[in-house]
Write an enzyme that holds these catalytic residues in place. Structure first.
Site, PDB file in Angstrom:
ATOM      1  CB  ALA A  98       6.773  -6.971  -5.753  1.00  0.00           C
ATOM      2  CB  ILE A 130      -0.978  -0.002   1.195  1.00  0.00           C
ATOM      3  CG1 ILE A 130      -2.060   1.050   0.964  1.00  0.00           C
ATOM      4  CG2 ILE A 130      -0.251   0.202   2.530  1.00  0.00           C
ATOM      5  CD1 ILE A 130      -3.341   0.821   1.671  1.00  0.00           C
ATOM      6  CD  GLN A 141       3.059   4.259 -10.123  1.00  0.00           C
ATOM      7  OE1 GLN A 141       3.581   5.194 -10.688  1.00  0.00           O
ATOM      8  NE2 GLN A 141       2.938   3.072 -10.695  1.00  0.00           N
ATOM      9  CD  GLU A 197      10.993  -6.695 -16.964  1.00  0.00           C
ATOM     10  OE1 GLU A 197      11.163  -5.777 -17.794  1.00  0.00           O
ATOM     11  OE2 GLU A 197      11.850  -7.581 -16.751  1.00  0.00           O
ATOM     12  CE1 TYR A 227       9.131  -7.131 -10.144  1.00  0.00           C
ATOM     13  CE2 TYR A 227       9.137  -7.233 -12.547  1.00  0.00           C
ATOM     14  CZ  TYR A 227       8.512  -6.898 -11.361  1.00  0.00           C
ATOM     15  OH  TYR A 227       7.256  -6.339 -11.388  1.00  0.00           O
ATOM     16  CB  SER A 253       5.268  -7.843 -14.199  1.00  0.00           C
ATOM     17  OG  SER A 253       6.149  -7.121 -15.027  1.00  0.00           O
TER      18      SER A 253
HETATM   19  P1  NAP Z   1       6.385  -0.056  -5.732  1.00  0.00           P
HETATM   20  O1  NAP Z   1       6.015   1.383  -5.799  1.00  0.00           O
HETATM   21  O2  NAP Z   1       7.819  -0.443  -5.825  1.00  0.00           O
HETATM   22  O3  NAP Z   1       5.783  -0.641  -4.356  1.00  0.00           O
HETATM   23  C1  NAP Z   1       6.210  -1.880  -3.846  1.00  0.00           C
HETATM   24  C2  NAP Z   1       5.524  -2.105  -2.505  1.00  0.00           C
HETATM   25  O4  NAP Z   1       5.933  -3.379  -1.986  1.00  0.00           O
HETATM   26  C3  NAP Z   1       5.862  -1.066  -1.435  1.00  0.00           C
HETATM   27  O5  NAP Z   1       4.691  -0.715  -0.756  1.00  0.00           O
HETATM   28  C4  NAP Z   1       6.793  -1.849  -0.491  1.00  0.00           C
HETATM   29  O6  NAP Z   1       6.694  -1.428   0.839  1.00  0.00           O
HETATM   30  C5  NAP Z   1       6.191  -3.226  -0.608  1.00  0.00           C
HETATM   31  N1  NAP Z   1       7.093  -4.283  -0.131  1.00  0.00           N
HETATM   32  C6  NAP Z   1       8.350  -4.532  -0.565  1.00  0.00           C
HETATM   33  N2  NAP Z   1       8.868  -5.568   0.139  1.00  0.00           N
HETATM   34  C7  NAP Z   1       7.911  -5.980   1.009  1.00  0.00           C
HETATM   35  C8  NAP Z   1       7.827  -7.013   1.980  1.00  0.00           C
HETATM   36  N3  NAP Z   1       8.848  -7.831   2.226  1.00  0.00           N
HETATM   37  N4  NAP Z   1       6.683  -7.147   2.701  1.00  0.00           N
HETATM   38  C9  NAP Z   1       5.648  -6.307   2.481  1.00  0.00           C
HETATM   39  N5  NAP Z   1       5.658  -5.303   1.581  1.00  0.00           N
HETATM   40  C10 NAP Z   1       6.778  -5.158   0.842  1.00  0.00           C
HETATM   41  O7  NAP Z   1       5.608  -0.883  -6.851  1.00  0.00           O
HETATM   42  P2  NAP Z   1       4.357  -0.434  -7.777  1.00  0.00           P
HETATM   43  O8  NAP Z   1       4.884   0.257  -8.975  1.00  0.00           O
HETATM   44  O9  NAP Z   1       3.337   0.204  -6.926  1.00  0.00           O
HETATM   45  O10 NAP Z   1       3.871  -1.862  -8.283  1.00  0.00           O
HETATM   46  C11 NAP Z   1       2.925  -2.626  -7.528  1.00  0.00           C
HETATM   47  C12 NAP Z   1       3.046  -4.084  -7.930  1.00  0.00           C
HETATM   48  O11 NAP Z   1       2.769  -4.238  -9.308  1.00  0.00           O
HETATM   49  C13 NAP Z   1       4.417  -4.708  -7.722  1.00  0.00           C
HETATM   50  O12 NAP Z   1       4.227  -6.052  -7.359  1.00  0.00           O
HETATM   51  C14 NAP Z   1       5.067  -4.624  -9.088  1.00  0.00           C
HETATM   52  O13 NAP Z   1       6.051  -5.635  -9.226  1.00  0.00           O
HETATM   53  C15 NAP Z   1       3.860  -4.867  -9.962  1.00  0.00           C
HETATM   54  N6  NAP Z   1       3.917  -4.267 -11.299  1.00  0.00           N
HETATM   55  C16 NAP Z   1       4.174  -2.945 -11.441  1.00  0.00           C
HETATM   56  C17 NAP Z   1       4.157  -2.370 -12.694  1.00  0.00           C
HETATM   57  C18 NAP Z   1       4.420  -0.905 -12.877  1.00  0.00           C
HETATM   58  O14 NAP Z   1       4.694  -0.500 -14.023  1.00  0.00           O
HETATM   59  N7  NAP Z   1       4.303  -0.088 -11.844  1.00  0.00           N
HETATM   60  C19 NAP Z   1       3.871  -3.163 -13.822  1.00  0.00           C
HETATM   61  C20 NAP Z   1       3.599  -4.511 -13.638  1.00  0.00           C
HETATM   62  C21 NAP Z   1       3.607  -5.056 -12.368  1.00  0.00           C
HETATM   63  P3  NAP Z   1       7.798  -0.481   1.595  1.00  0.00           P
HETATM   64  O15 NAP Z   1       7.249   0.899   1.536  1.00  0.00           O
HETATM   65  O16 NAP Z   1       7.792  -1.035   2.968  1.00  0.00           O
HETATM   66  O17 NAP Z   1       9.091  -0.660   0.858  1.00  0.00           O
HETATM   67  N1  GDD Z   2      15.392   2.550 -14.432  1.00  0.00           N
HETATM   68  C1  GDD Z   2      16.104   2.948 -15.503  1.00  0.00           C
HETATM   69  N2  GDD Z   2      17.103   3.854 -15.313  1.00  0.00           N
HETATM   70  N3  GDD Z   2      15.812   2.454 -16.714  1.00  0.00           N
HETATM   71  C2  GDD Z   2      16.531   2.892 -17.762  1.00  0.00           C
HETATM   72  C3  GDD Z   2      17.550   3.821 -17.645  1.00  0.00           C
HETATM   73  C4  GDD Z   2      17.873   4.327 -16.346  1.00  0.00           C
HETATM   74  O1  GDD Z   2      18.762   5.137 -16.158  1.00  0.00           O
HETATM   75  N4  GDD Z   2      18.051   4.076 -18.890  1.00  0.00           N
HETATM   76  C5  GDD Z   2      17.367   3.315 -19.734  1.00  0.00           C
HETATM   77  N5  GDD Z   2      16.444   2.588 -19.072  1.00  0.00           N
HETATM   78  C6  GDD Z   2      15.529   1.592 -19.658  1.00  0.00           C
HETATM   79  C7  GDD Z   2      15.663   0.217 -19.020  1.00  0.00           C
HETATM   80  O2  GDD Z   2      16.824  -0.460 -19.493  1.00  0.00           O
HETATM   81  C8  GDD Z   2      14.348  -0.412 -19.444  1.00  0.00           C
HETATM   82  O3  GDD Z   2      14.482  -0.990 -20.711  1.00  0.00           O
HETATM   83  C9  GDD Z   2      13.395   0.777 -19.531  1.00  0.00           C
HETATM   84  O4  GDD Z   2      14.193   1.961 -19.468  1.00  0.00           O
HETATM   85  C10 GDD Z   2      12.355   0.827 -18.408  1.00  0.00           C
HETATM   86  O5  GDD Z   2      13.007   0.685 -17.173  1.00  0.00           O
HETATM   87  P1  GDD Z   2      12.217   0.901 -15.781  1.00  0.00           P
HETATM   88  O6  GDD Z   2      11.523   2.201 -15.771  1.00  0.00           O
HETATM   89  O7  GDD Z   2      13.207   0.636 -14.693  1.00  0.00           O
HETATM   90  O8  GDD Z   2      11.059  -0.185 -15.837  1.00  0.00           O
HETATM   91  P2  GDD Z   2      11.079  -1.735 -16.210  1.00  0.00           P
HETATM   92  O9  GDD Z   2      10.397  -1.868 -17.534  1.00  0.00           O
HETATM   93  O10 GDD Z   2      12.411  -2.334 -16.053  1.00  0.00           O
HETATM   94  O11 GDD Z   2      10.150  -2.351 -15.068  1.00  0.00           O
HETATM   95  C11 GDD Z   2       8.957  -1.705 -14.672  1.00  0.00           C
HETATM   96  O12 GDD Z   2       7.881  -2.210 -15.435  1.00  0.00           O
HETATM   97  C12 GDD Z   2       7.601  -3.606 -15.251  1.00  0.00           C
HETATM   98  C13 GDD Z   2       6.425  -3.963 -16.180  1.00  0.00           C
HETATM   99  O13 GDD Z   2       6.897  -4.185 -17.473  1.00  0.00           O
HETATM  100  C14 GDD Z   2       8.773  -1.978 -13.183  1.00  0.00           C
HETATM  101  O14 GDD Z   2       7.675  -1.216 -12.712  1.00  0.00           O
HETATM  102  C15 GDD Z   2       8.471  -3.438 -12.922  1.00  0.00           C
HETATM  103  O15 GDD Z   2       8.148  -3.604 -11.545  1.00  0.00           O
HETATM  104  C16 GDD Z   2       7.280  -3.842 -13.794  1.00  0.00           C
HETATM  105  O16 GDD Z   2       6.943  -5.196 -13.584  1.00  0.00           O
END
Ligand code: NAP
Ligand code: GDD
Length: 416
Positions: A155, A84, A87, A210, A232, A208
């Site tokens: 996560a 929670i 994001q 990913e 991941y 995801s």
């Molecule tokens: P985020 O901002 O990184 O939030 C991750 C959350 O997980 C935080 O609240 C963190 O809590 C909690 N957490 C980490 N380790 C934990 C543990 N051991 N026990 C309990 N809570 C823990 O991620 P998000 O972007 O909101 O994404 C939410 C979910 O969707 C994640 O599972 C992510 O992998 C998945 N997802 C995200 C995206 C995306 O683009 N955003 C896309 C696909 C899937 P703390 O504050 O305590 O660190």
């Molecule tokens: N973070 C980051 N930082 N990424 C970079 C950078 C940098 O300086 N420069 C280039 N990139 C490229 C990464 O190599 C990747 O290909 C892309 O930008 C996106 O990176 P992130 O924003 O870190 O996201 P992600 O795609 O690896 O993962 C996010 O999306 C997933 C869903 O597809 C995360 O939110 C994951 O938790 C989520 O599952």
């Protein structure tokens, strides 16, 4: 955490999971009787147990004084969100609260700094301690909250960290899913031989894109095979298949949303969108001259997080548990993102971006693009915010944040 010996707990315990489920209410309109009827003062249940029952009991008492309060209001749905403080957790909590839900959030740690910020933003949300690494804490949380729906968003979600701490990523992002599912199974009294009845707890897993990794086809659908490229992605694939397995093994209502990248002004500063929008704001305000980035040719299907939490809720509300791909269907490169973000600030990214091998990953996901047509047809879900609007929103928010003296970490708070 001891449970108070409060007689109200005993009273409310009669509203058992089964009873609540058999009286499962229809969704309550925001701003109408239900939302008002379930509105309560700010409580931190990491410190005190038993108050949900007290509040529920207050709401049931004298019908006349309750005005528009109805059984639907009293028995409004209860959601438990892990992650929670992240994001998506914050947007989902807001969304469900507005839908009339009683929202509980699982928070970890003794002094989690994001809890104070979360409470400032979402006073209505109740908090309970727990950790995805600790099975007992999850069982206690489910037992205590008695949720109708559990959203597992917690996560380790930053892909590069999953190479640095691969084992921890496996434990939290992978096995954490098993622990949450087990907590639900144990608390619901589900054994291998028993199919749960109508009163079952519904479960959402944050899968995801990913998992598609080195994609076999483009765009990616619910049928596209997985080929994860990071620890991941591998951990997410485990959680995804396990969710499917619990659905098939125990008849649990367990669904996974295969979500593509979604962003917002609340996005962590380590992810590329936010790193760029913060970087643009710093350059524009004269704090910095350069942004150091990795692979600029990677392509992602970027959407707005506020749109994606609606999809999570829709999936959980279906008659049948089915997994869905959620994305916009449009892919952009990191260079496109730079173009757009610097344009908002009236700058040219080529004057300010430096590539740095330190940000190149051991294995890259080159291109992701969703085919969200099943979600559109069956859930009626469509994203409302375009890529251009998303980037504009994030740059504007970061300019405002930094020019008012804030820092990136403050963005989980007043600056939203
Ligand atoms: P985020 O901002 O990184 O939030 C991750 C959350 O997980 C935080 O609240 C963190 O809590 C909690 N957490 C980490 N380790 C934990 C543990 N051991 N026990 C309990 N809570 C823990 O991620 P998000 O972007 O909101 O994404 C939410 C979910 O969707 C994640 O599972 C992510 O992998 C998945 N997802 C995200 C995206 C995306 O683009 N955003 C896309 C696909 C899937 P703390 O504050 O305590 O660190
Ligand atoms: N973070 C980051 N930082 N990424 C970079 C950078 C940098 O300086 N420069 C280039 N990139 C490229 C990464 O190599 C990747 O290909 C892309 O930008 C996106 O990176 P992130 O924003 O870190 O996201 P992600 O795609 O690896 O993962 C996010 O999306 C997933 C869903 O597809 C995360 O939110 C994951 O938790 C989520 O599952």
């Amino acid at each position: 955490m001891p449970v108070e010996a409060d007689p109200l707990i005993l009273l409310a315990a009669t509203l058992s999971l089964a009873t609540r489920a058999s009286l499962r209410p229809r969704p309550v309109e925001v701003g109408q009787a239900g939302a008002a009827g379930t509105r309560r003062s700010v409580r931190d249940d990491t410190a005190a147990a038993g108050c949900r029952y007290a509040a529920a009991t207050e709401a049931v008492s004298p019908a006349g004084s309750a005005g528009h309060r109805t059984w639907e209001a009293v028995l409004s749905r209860r959601a438990l969100i892990t992650g929670i403080t992240g994001q998506d957790g914050s947007y989902l909590a807001e969304y469900l609260t507005a839908e009339g839900y009683e929202v509980w959030g699982l928070v970890r740690g003794q002094q989690n700094p994001r809890v104070r910020q979360l409470r400032q933003l979402l006073g209505e949300v109740r908090l309970i301690r727990g950790d995805l690494l600790d099975q007992g804490s999850l069982i206690s949380a489910v037992e205590r909250v008695q949720p109708d729906e559990v959203y597992n968003l917690a996560a380790i979600s930053y892909v590069p960290m999953s190479w640095q701490q691969a084992e921890l990523t496996g434990e939290v992002t992978g096995l954490g899913v098993l622990r949450v599912l087990e907590a639900i199974r144990v608390c619901s009294g589900i054994s291998a031989s028993r199919s749960p009845g109508r009163g079952q707890i519904r479960f959402y897993q944050a899968s995801s894109s990913e998992m598609f990794g080195m994609v076999r086809e483009s765009p990616q659908t619910e049928q596209t095979p997985f080929h994860p490229r990071s620890p991941y992605g591998v951990a997410k694939a485990y959680g995804h298949f396990l969710t499917q397995n619990y659905r098939e093994s125990y008849g649990m209502f367990a669904v996974s949303g295969i979500l593509f990248n979604h962003e917002s002004p609340r996005r962590g500063a380590e992810f590329v969108t936010r790193k760029i929008t913060l970087g643009v704001a710093k350059v524009k305000l004269g704090y910095e001259r350069q942004i150091r980035l990795g692979n600029l040719s990677a392509r992602r299907d970027w959407g707005f997080a506020g749109d994606y939490v609606r999809a999570m809720h829709l999936m959980v509300g279906q008659d049948e548990p089915v997994d869905y791909v959620i994305g916009t269907g449009v892919t952009h490169s990191v260079e496109d993102l730079l173009d757009q973000a610097f344009k908002v600030a009236g700058l040219d990214w080529r004057d300010h971006v430096v590539t740095d091998a330190a940000f190149i990953r051991p294995a890259e996901v080159d291109k992701l693009c969703a085919d969200p047509s099943v979600a559109r047809e069956r859930l009626g879900w469509e994203p409302k915010i375009t890529f251009e609007e998303l980037v504009g929103m994030m740059v504007e928010a970061d300019l405002e944040l930094l020019s008012s003296g804030g820092h990136a970490e403050d963005s989980f708070g007043d600056a939203w």
